[in-house]
Design an enzyme around this catalytic site. Structure first.
Site, mmCIF file in Angstrom:
data_model
loop_
_atom_site.group_PDB
_atom_site.id
_atom_site.type_symbol
_atom_site.label_atom_id
_atom_site.label_comp_id
_atom_site.label_asym_id
_atom_site.label_seq_id
_atom_site.Cartn_x
_atom_site.Cartn_y
_atom_site.Cartn_z
ATOM 1 C CD GLU B 196 0.909 5.040 -0.387
ATOM 2 O OE1 GLU B 196 0.199 5.854 0.238
ATOM 3 O OE2 GLU B 196 1.446 5.312 -1.479
ATOM 4 C CG HIS B 371 0.528 8.803 -2.276
ATOM 5 N ND1 HIS B 371 1.341 8.119 -1.404
ATOM 6 C CD2 HIS B 371 0.862 10.115 -2.161
ATOM 7 C CE1 HIS B 371 2.128 8.994 -0.779
ATOM 8 N NE2 HIS B 371 1.855 10.208 -1.226
#
Lengths: 558, 558
Positions: B196, B371
């Site tokens: 990601e 993240h």
């Protein structure tokens, strides 16, 4: 509250507080009103179809015999953008410094108002008498040259309006703020200070514009092919630094975008911008030069759909194509609300193979703010040492932070006024208090219309935008009261007719049934018949689709 | 390109690349397809009336006999939000870990799909065989518990999909990422890594979630009255830390907002959230406790119009009123596009006298990202040491930055694939190449409609939203071809009829003239007559107003 002719001093905003944009402030003593600035702002996305917003000037129109002057502090849109619309409603003498006036004249010309508008050039040493009020000025440093603060001498005492400012100790072109004059004003005594609050949430000191220039030169040196810089056209100092970095790296300069060409023309003519002879080339000449000998200045730093940079990014600019290896510098910070469109532009540029330098200005070094941060705001408060303080030019949270800064610097808490647009601070016998409101608000501009689009129209646009419209046409026989033709259903913005035939057929049957039943129930009022159709059809469509299109029944007796 | 049944490995995204949201990836070998995630995303403002966007799954529908499983990595909307719409089009067996499945079941229940959907609980040690493909998993650390990465063993080699992750060395509840398992996977050899890219532009290491907890306790201690914390309901670790800070400062907990209540119910039931007995109180009990004994957890951190915090800020929440001195913590970072609405909420809260802690999370210490930043992304790349790398889950610029990180870590440049949705990376005999595209795109959800609103409808909505609509009704006599009634002009979203009588009267005359002239010119085609009316009226209105409303002529012969 729109009559305040007593011998008292009134200070209020017609725009610019509780918001960013459409700045307009007024200072009134008895029968003399001085207005400062005349800005516009862009509408939020929910104001569908609105092009621009300007202040509601009902108060000034009602008191037009008293308005002595419209003083403009500097040439940014949030300070001059309202002029073409406001001056159509009320003719006022406009006072502005040279560059500011140059920009204003461009606007007035376009609006056909140039001849009809009384204009007066001012400068930092001007002193003007308007009845009981005397205006003088001081040089500030901001992201556009020729920015002024305003000093109004009134029978109650001195009122200072800072305009927009920062304290740049190493300004481009040595355009220093006049610290000494500010100190003198403060030493003599300031009754009330109106100071801008844009960066009141930001700690520290705003970096010098000159920092950006040094980073430009580094980036230009590293760039192996063309350099394309996008920034606000109005930031003349930024433009000068692009030019200087171009000179330092031996690049020719092309300019793209209407507002950029316009700004550079005016600023060069008036001597605020220095472009060496032979540096400027036409856009169609760009390809004659080696890639590393070209810099392009263009609009589009906010991802505006029709701007030069956006067109280039989408590969539909008539003249300039982005080439692999080009360096694109976005020398600006996203204005809240523009992040997504800027992101899309950056993505497209990367896809074309460009090296894009973008992001929050501070992080890239390619942008600094033109507004004072907390330490500078405190410095201004300290220099002016006002008895009363009114934070202006900002959203409520910015005004509130500015209030806290003023308290920290020593302004008495009860002497600080947080105001909304229209709220009046009245000073009499040295005592200030809030004293009601004057008319104020937003005037929406849509095309040529000034204020002819209001809440009902906007509500309809919102409704239409969400679920579209169904027009239902039926004719009924005068003789036997039966349906003669229709119902015909026309859909716009609701569903694809082709893919929803079943739904619309059933909708037609429901309309027929509703009309037939209403007539047999002896409904004679057209409005009742129409509202029965609307209700039945609306209920059916909502059950089937969970959508509520606007329904417009057109029923005719023939 | 929608047939790829040969003995080759194909990897492609049906959503999630070149965008943030609607994640859906597919891995196919011969007749076996495994799908990973099924997300939704919110529409941009120009997609008027659209509620949500999900992936176009034409490819999966065409190949439905081959789709073996839908594996879900974690319970965020951009990974599970598409399920209620996708499963209506295509029934698939869904595999998810406990908390993720809990959240999915809530959605399926609401959509009436719970009974019809085959569901399988998985955990980090699960191993599942789907034809030629074997799936196993590894624990990651993310802003929601029970997040998994996926390992697919294929005849060509191992494909790893990271899911969403960060490397939090001090996670809340000791939910560590399984570094050792990742190392083992990497040591055994990874053919292709899909990782990601959300924070690929961000240097350094994302701070630990635990930092926020320490700052909560400080802020709660300083708060003299009630504390109100707004955050994403799905961030269970954040919720736990609010609870912990409440415990540390002896406060009762009230929960407001549908999604917050829902999340806390599910997470508590499944044991992912620990609320001490007696801490939870009902909203209507809040006033029974001293102000400094209350903490309220609520939705609204993005300024959503109908959320709890927005209602409180606008003083129209049924139960909770903001009191002077309340501390409001916005524990989130604005999602691009939401800055203005959050700003408005903050302003309103300040106006009510609250102390608001807001802004970019890093600055306030009240938020950290879930993240991985650049150093963590490199760590993942280093651990997995893949032969091929496909950056996923991000806008193009993020994918591009991720590519550069992979190059820095040593992945061969030509082995990195930047793909758009639908673009296929095909691997055969150990060699990867781009091999065409499968169908992909956006399916728009509007109310109950899945994909029934397309470009024509959206273009009409856009047109209607900008300038509204004029419906022009005229009846013409069959016998002598003269106008029998009308023209009647109905305006919606164009101008106030009352204020524009002159304009609309003149418009009516223009329509009459146009029809009369067309008839005397022997225009017999209805379409020509209508288009003459549209042209003449449109031209007139544009000249008068610079607006272009939609014009709908309804001409009937009777």
């Amino acid at each position: 509250m729109n009559n305040r002719t007593e011998n008292k001093l009134s200070i209020f905003a017609l725009g610019g507080v509780g918001e960013i944009g459409k700045n307009m402030y007024a200072v009134q003593y008895a029968n003399d009103i001085i207005v400062i600035d005349c800005g516009s702002k862009f509408p939020d996305e929910e104001l569908l179809g609105i092009d621009i917003i300007v202040p509601d000037i009902s108060y000034l129109i009602e008191n037009k015999d008293k308005v002595r002057a419209l003083l403009i502090t500097h040439g940014h849109e949030d300070h001059i953008g309202g002029l073409p619309y406001i001056l159509k409603q009320l003719s006022l003498p406009v006072y502005a410094s040279r560059l500011t006036m140059g920009l204003i004249e461009g606007k007035l010309k376009e609006a056909g108002l140039l001849g009809a508008t009384e204009r007066h050039l001012i400068h930092a040493e001007s002193e003007l008498k308007f009845g009981t009020l005397t205006a003088s000025f001081f040089r500030t440093n901001h992201s556009i040259p020729d920015s002024l603060g305003v000093v109004l001498d009134t029978p109650e005492g001195v009122v200072v309006h800072t305009g927009d400012f920062k304290f740049d100790q190493t300004p481009v072109n040595d355009h220093h703020a006049d610290l000494h004059r500010m100190a003198e004003i403060g030493r003599k005594g300031v009754l009330a200070l109106l100071s801008e609050s844009t960066n009141a949430e930001r700690p520290g000191f705003t970096p010098s514009e000159r920092n950006v220039g040094a980073n430009f030169i580094d980036a230009f040196r590293k760039a192996e092919r063309r350099v394309i810089v996008s920034t606000f056209a109005s930031n003349v100092y930024r433009l000068q630094q692009v030019i200087d970095a171009g000179v330092a790296t031996n690049r020719k300069l092309a300019i793209i975008g209407r507002s950029m060409v316009n700004m550079i023309t005016i600023a060069s003519e008036l001597g605020y911008l220095n472009i060496p002879d032979g540096m400027l080339i036409e856009t169609n000449e760009v390809n004659r030069y080696a890639d590393n000998q070209v810099v392009i200045l263009c609009t589009g730093s906010q991802g505006e759909p029709m701007s030069a940079l956006t067109r280039m990014a989408r590969s539909n600019h008539r003249q300039i194509e982005i080439l692999e290896g080009d360096t694109v510098i976005i020398s600006a910070t996203p204005i809240p609300g523009n992040e997504r469109s800027i992101g899309r532009t950056v993505d497209e540029l990367f896809r074309l193979g460009a090296n894009v330098i973008y992001g929050q200005g501070a992080a890239t070094g390619m942008h600094v703010s033109g507004h004072a941060s907390q330490e500078e705001l405190k410095l201004m408060l300290h220099l002016m040492a006002p008895k009363y303080f009114i934070p202006i030019h900002g959203e409520y949270r910015m005004q509130l932070h500015h209030k806290k800064l003023a308290e920290a610097v020593g302004v008495a808490k009860e002497n600080i006024f947080l105001v909304d647009n229209g709220e009046v601070v009245e000073i009499a016998n040295g005592q200030a208090r809030k004293a009601g409101k004057v008319s104020s608000g937003n005037t929406y501009i849509d095309g040529l219309g000034i204020g002819d689009v209001g809440n009902i129209v906007l509500r309809d646009r919102k409704h239409l935008s969400q679920d579209g419209i169904l027009v239902v046409v039926v004719t009924i026989s005068k003789q036997d009261k039966t349906i003669k033709s229709g119902p015909d259903i026309i859909s716009r913005g609701f569903v694809y007719v082709r893919e929803s035939e079943g739904l619309l057929d059933e909708a037609g049957r429901i309309v027929s049934r509703t009309i037939t039943k209403s007539i047999s129930d002896n409904v004679n009022q057209w409005t009742t018949l129409k509202s029965n159709v609307k209700d039945a059809l609306g209920r059916f469509l909502y059950e089937q689709t969970k959508r509520k299109p606007m329904i417009l029944p057109i029923i005719m007796e023939v």
